[in-house]
Design an enzyme around this catalytic site. Structure first.
Site, PDB file in Angstrom:
ATOM      1  N   ASP A 101     -19.833 -10.692  -6.411  1.00 46.93           N
ATOM      2  CA  ASP A 101     -19.826 -10.959  -4.971  1.00 46.93           C
ATOM      3  C   ASP A 101     -20.294  -9.706  -4.227  1.00 46.93           C
ATOM      4  O   ASP A 101     -19.643  -8.663  -4.302  1.00 46.93           O
ATOM      5  CB  ASP A 101     -18.387 -11.323  -4.575  1.00 46.93           C
ATOM      6  N   CYS A 130     -21.139 -20.736  -4.851  1.00 51.02           N
ATOM      7  CA  CYS A 130     -20.417 -19.456  -4.825  1.00 51.02           C
ATOM      8  C   CYS A 130     -19.173 -19.633  -3.963  1.00 51.02           C
ATOM      9  O   CYS A 130     -18.678 -20.760  -3.795  1.00 51.02           O
ATOM     10  CB  CYS A 130     -21.315 -18.311  -4.358  1.00 51.02           C
ATOM     11  N   ARG A 158     -24.641 -15.348  -2.383  1.00 51.48           N
ATOM     12  CA  ARG A 158     -25.223 -15.596  -3.710  1.00 51.48           C
ATOM     13  C   ARG A 158     -25.865 -16.958  -3.864  1.00 51.48           C
ATOM     14  O   ARG A 158     -27.001 -17.063  -4.359  1.00 51.48           O
ATOM     15  CB  ARG A 158     -24.149 -15.400  -4.794  1.00 51.48           C
TER      16      ARG A 158
HETATM   17  P1  4NP Z   1     -20.762 -15.445  -1.380  1.00 52.36           P
HETATM   18  O1  4NP Z   1     -20.119 -14.140  -0.714  1.00 52.36           O
HETATM   19  O2  4NP Z   1     -19.663 -16.175  -2.107  1.00 52.36           O
HETATM   20  O3  4NP Z   1     -21.785 -14.884  -2.321  1.00 52.36           O
HETATM   21  O4  4NP Z   1     -21.371 -16.265  -0.256  1.00 52.36           O
HETATM   22  C1  4NP Z   1     -19.021 -14.222   0.160  1.00 52.36           C
HETATM   23  C2  4NP Z   1     -19.210 -14.452   1.483  1.00 52.36           C
HETATM   24  C3  4NP Z   1     -18.120 -14.513   2.359  1.00 52.36           C
HETATM   25  C4  4NP Z   1     -16.841 -14.340   1.860  1.00 52.36           C
HETATM   26  C5  4NP Z   1     -16.655 -14.144   0.510  1.00 52.36           C
HETATM   27  C6  4NP Z   1     -17.746 -14.082  -0.343  1.00 52.36           C
HETATM   28  N1  4NP Z   1     -15.738 -14.377   2.758  1.00 52.36           N
HETATM   29  O5  4NP Z   1     -14.611 -14.169   2.280  1.00 52.36           O
HETATM   30  O6  4NP Z   1     -15.907 -14.629   3.946  1.00 52.36           O
END
Ligand code: 4NP
Length: 164
Positions: A130, A15, A21
Site C-alpha cells: 500500500d 485493493c 493500486r
Molecule cells: P489503495 O491505497 O488501497 O492502494 O487504494 C489506499 C488508499 C486509501 C486508504 C488506504 C489505502 N485509506 O485508508 O483511506
C-alpha cells in the site's frame, strides 16, 4: 497455479481504497492490452473499503502512471459488491488482507477465481504494498510490480489461447 487462462474475458482488480493500486493496475493493464492487441477484455477495479467511493484516483497514482503514458484520471472509486463475483473471470487482489476480505465475501463456487496479483502473474508470494502513506518511491515500486505482472499475465493469456 490457476487453470488455463485462454478464456479470460473479464478481470477485476481489488485493493483497499480503490484510489491507488487497483486503479493503477486497471489502467496499466488496459493500455498494455491495447498495445499487445489482446482484444476485448472487460476491466474494472474496486476497493474492499468504502471511504473513497466516487473519488478519482489519488493524484500521486494519476501522476505516476501518466509518466508511462497511462491515463486513469476518469476512474472513480467504488466498493466491491456481491454481484462482482458473477461478473468477472478473474479477481486479482493487491495484497493478502484484500484477498482474505474478498474470499470471505465470495460464494464457494467462485473462490477459485480470486488470486493475489503477484502470486498469479509472477508466481511471487508477495503483496503489492500500500503506497498511500509512503513517499514517491512507493508509487514507483507499485508501478513496476503492476507493469511486470500485467505483462506476464497478458503473455500467459496469449500463449494459453495459442495452445488451444
Ligand atoms: P489503495 O491505497 O488501497 O492502494 O487504494 C489506499 C488508499 C486509501 C486508504 C488506504 C489505502 N485509506 O485508508 O483511506
Amino acid at each position: 497455479m490457476a487453470a488455463a487462462l485462454h478464456a479470460t474475458t473479464s478481470i477485476l482488480f481489488v485493493c483497499l481504497g480503490n484510489i491507488c493500486r487497483s486503479p493503477m493496475a486497471e489502467g496499466i493493464f488496459r493500455t498494455m492490452a491495447q498495445q499487445n492487441g489482446l482484444g476485448e477484455i472487460r476491466l474494472d477495479s474496486c476497493g474492499t473499503g468504502g471511504w473513497h467511493i466516487g473519488d478519482p484516483p489519488d493524484s500521486r497514482a494519476i501522476a505516476k502512471v501518466a509518466e508511462y503514458g497511462v491515463d486513469i484520471s476518469d476512474l472513480r472509486a467504488r466498493q466491491i459488491a456481491a454481484s462482482d463475483f458473477g461478473r468477472f473471470d478473474l479477481i486479482l487482489t493487491m495484497d493478502s488482507a484484500n484477498f482474505d476480505t474478498v474470499t470471505a465475501q465470495a460464494p464457494s463456487d467462485r473462490q477459485n477465481r480470486i488470486h493475489r496479483f503477484l502470486h498469479l502473474t509472477l508466481d511471487r508470494p508477495e503483496d503489492v504494498p500500500d503506497p498511500y502513506y509512503g513517499g514517491p518511491d512507493g508509487f514507483e515500486q507499485v508501478h513496476r510490480m503492476l507493469a511486470e505482472g500485467s505483462a506476464a499475465l497478458q503473455a500467459r493469456i496469449q500463449s494459453d489461447r495459442a495452445s488451444l
